[in-house]
Design an enzyme around this catalytic site. Structure first.
Site, PDB file in Angstrom:
ATOM      1  CG  HIS A 308       1.340  -8.741  -4.716  1.00 52.10           C
ATOM      2  ND1 HIS A 308       2.321  -8.878  -3.765  1.00 52.10           N
ATOM      3  CD2 HIS A 308       0.284  -9.494  -4.293  1.00 52.10           C
ATOM      4  CE1 HIS A 308       1.890  -9.688  -2.823  1.00 52.10           C
ATOM      5  NE2 HIS A 308       0.659 -10.068  -3.109  1.00 52.10           N
ATOM      6  CG  ASP A 365      -7.401 -11.644  -5.377  1.00 53.42           C
ATOM      7  OD1 ASP A 365      -7.769 -12.758  -4.994  1.00 53.42           O
ATOM      8  OD2 ASP A 365      -6.929 -10.784  -4.619  1.00 53.42           O
TER       9      ASP A 365
END
Ligand code: ACO
Length: 436
Positions: A308, A365
Site C-alpha cells: 500500500h 483487498d
C-alpha cells in the site's frame, strides 16, 4: 485547525526564501510551497505525488506507520463494530454522526432518490453481453446529469443535498440492475421498507421464481464491508474526483471519473485480481513459485492484495475484513479453500525478508473477495461493491473541495522533449489546396 509553528529555508541561486511549515491537528507536517515558483522560478518534481499533500482535509485521518484509520476522528474499528453504513455515510458527508431526526431525514432522502429514471433502464440493453459492470456503472453515472440536472457547483444548497443523496442511493440501483441484466433476469426495484444494505442484496438476489430471504448476517457483514471502504483520503480515485471536480464539472461526471479510476487493478480492481490470482496459484499448487515471481525485479508479477502506498503496517481494514471472513464463513458453514490458501500466502510473505523490508502487508483487498464470494456476489461485481461503498467518501471530498477556495487542479511539468525545431527545410508537407 491548521497551525504554523516553524519554517524551512530554501537556498537557490544565491538567494534564500523561507517557506512555512504547516502542522495538521494530528501533527502531520507539510512544507507550504505556494509562493515558491513565484519567488524562485522553481517547481517541485514528485511523480505519483508520493510527497505531495494536495489539499487540507477534515474528513479522514490515516497514520500509515501505525496502521490508524479514522473518519472524522472516529476509529474505523469502532465505526465498523457499532454503526450502520448510512450513519457513516452521513458522518463523512456532513461531518458528524446524525441525530435521530437527521437519520430519518437522510434515510428518507436516500429512499426517495433510489429509483432510476425509467428511460435510463433502456441503456442497459445497449451494452454488449459480458460488458464489465464497472464500465456500465461509470457510463450510467456519467449519463445521470442529462436526466437529473441542477448538479453544478453553483446550484442551491438544497439541490446539492439532493444530488449527493441521489448519487449515493441510485448507484446501488444501477449496480444491481447491471447484474440482473448480465444474468438475463428481470430487474428488482428498490423497496422503501428495507435498509440500505438489505435493499441492495434484495435487488441483487430476489427473483420471481426464487424469493430472496434477506439474511441478517449478510446485511451486517455488508454494512461492515461498506464502512471499511467508505473513505480513504487522497487515494487515486478520490484524487480523480477532486481533480476533475476542480474544473467545476457536475457531480455525476465527477463521480464517474472516480469510478473509472477505481476500476484499475492497482486500485479497487485489486479485489477481483486477488481472487483470480488465488485461483491461479491454487491450480498450479506451487505457492513458492509465485512468491519468487513477486520478488523477481525482472518479472512484472505482483502479489495482488499486498502493499500500500500509505500503510507501512498492517492495513487496519484488512484486519477487520480478515476477522469477518473467519466469522462469516464459520457462521454459514462455508469452507472456501481460497481462504486457507490466502492464510498460507500471508504467513509465507510475512516471514519473508523481501516483504518485511518493504513493509508489504495484506491490504483491504486481500480478503474482501473471499467474503463477497461467500455472499454469492460474482467476481466481476467485486469492484462495483467497492465503488458503492466509496460513494460517501467521494461525495464528502467533492463537497469539501467545492466549499474550499481550491484552484483548478493544474500541475506543472518539467519539459524534457526536443528543443526548438525548424520546419524551414523547403519541404512541402501539406497538399497545395490546404496551404494558406
Ligand atoms: N508484490 C510484490 N512486490 C511489491 C508489491 C506486491 N504486491 N507491492 C509493492 N512491491 C514492491 C515494489 O516492487 C517495490 O520494490 P523495490 O523497492 O525493490 O522497487 C516496493 O515494494 C515499493 O513498491 P511501490 O510500487 O513503489 O509502492 P507504491 O506505493 O507505488 O504502490 C501499490 C502501492 C500500487 C498498492 C503496490 O503495492 C501494488 O501494486 N500492490 C498490488 C496491487 C494491490 O493490491 N492494489 C490495491 C491497493 S489498496 C487499494 O487501492 C484499495
Amino acid at each position: 485547525m491548521k497551525t504554523q509553528k516553524s519554517e524551512a529555508v530554501l537556498k537557490f541561486d544565491g538567494r534564500e526564501i523561507t517557506l512555512p511549515v504547516i502542522i495538521g491537528t494530528e501533527g502531520d507536517k507539510g512544507l507550504d510551497i505556494s509562493r515558491m515558483r513565484k519567488e524562485t522560478g522553481l517547481v517541485t518534481i514528485d511523480p505519483g505525488f508520493v510527497n505531495t499533500a494536495s489539499c487540507f482535509s477534515q474528513i479522514t485521518y490515516i497514520d500509515g506507520e501505525k496502521g490508524i484509520l479514522r473518519y472524522r476522528g472516529y476509529p474505523i474499528q469502532e465505526l465498523a463494530a457499532k454503526e450502520t453504513f448510512v450513519d457513516v455515510a452521513y458522518l463523512l458527508v456532513h461531518g458528524a454522526l446524525p441525530t435521530e431526526k437527521e437519520r430519518m431525514d437522510f434515510s428518507s432522502l436516500l429512499n426517495r432518490n433510489s429509483l432510476l429514471h425509467e428511460d435510463m433502464r433502456h441503456f442497459f440493453d445497449s451494452f454488449p453481453q459480458g460488458a464489465h459492470p464497472m464500465h456500465i456503472l461509470s457510463t450510467m453515472v456519467n449519463a445521470m446529469a442529462a436526466f437529473y440536472p441542477n448538479v453544478d457547483v453553483h446550484t442551491t444548497a438544497r439541490n446539492i443535498e439532493h444530488s449527493c443523496a441521489r448519487v449515493i442511493s441510485i448507484v446501488r440501483t444501477i449496480a444491481a440492475f447491471a447484474y440482473k441484466k448480465s444474468i438475463g433476469e428481470p430487474i428488482v426495484y428498490p423497496r422503501h421498507d428495507l435498509s440500505y444494505c438489505a435493499n441492495f442484496l434484495n435487488m441483487m438476489f430476489d427473483s420471481p421464481v426464487r424469493p430472496y430471504h434477506i439474511s441478517p448476517e449478510a446485511v451486517r457483514l455488508l454494512n461492515v464491508l461498506f464502512i471499511v471502504h467508505a473513505d480513504h483520503e487522497q487515494n487515486c480515485s478520490t484524487t480523480a474526483v477532486r481533480a476533475i471536480g476542480s474544473a467545476q464539472v457536475n457531480l455525476y461526471a465527477t463521480i464517474a471519473a472516480g469510478i473509472s479510476a477505481l476500476s484499475g487493478p492497482l486500485h479497487g480492481g485489486a479485489n477481483q485480481a486477488v481472487i483470480e490470482q488465488l485461483r491461479m496459484i491454487q491450480a498450479d499448487g506451487d505457492i513458492g513459485k509465485f512468491i519468487r515471481k513477486a520478488k523477481d525485479k525482472d518479472d512484472p508479477f505482483r502479489l495482488m492484495g499486498f502493499g500500500h502506498r500509505v500503510y507501512k503496517a498492517y492495513d487496519p481494514r484488512a484486519e477487520i475484513v480478515r476477522n469477518e471472513c473467519e466469522k462469516y464463513l464459520a457462521a454459514t458453514g462455508i469452507h472456501d479453500p481460497l481462504l486457507d490458501l490466502a492464510h498460507r500466502i500471508e504467513e509465507i510473505a510475512r516471514n519473508d525478508s523481501y516483504f518485511i523490508e518493504r513493509k508489504l502487508y495484506p491490504n483491504v483487498d486481500f480478503y474482501t473477495g473471499i467474503l463477497y464470494r461467500a455472499m454469492g456476489i460474482p467476481e466481476n461485481m467485486f469492484t462495483v461493491m467497492f465503488a458503492l461503498a466509496r460513494l460517501p467518501g467521494w461525495v464528502a471530498h467533492w463537497r469539501e473541495m467545492i466549499s474550499d477556495t481550491t484552484k483548478i487542479v493544474r500541475p506543472r511539468q518539467i519539459y524534457v522533449g526536443r528543443t526548438l525545431q525548424k520546419l524551414d527545410d523547403g519541404a512541402e508537407r501539406l497538399p497545395a489546396d490546404l496551404l494558406v
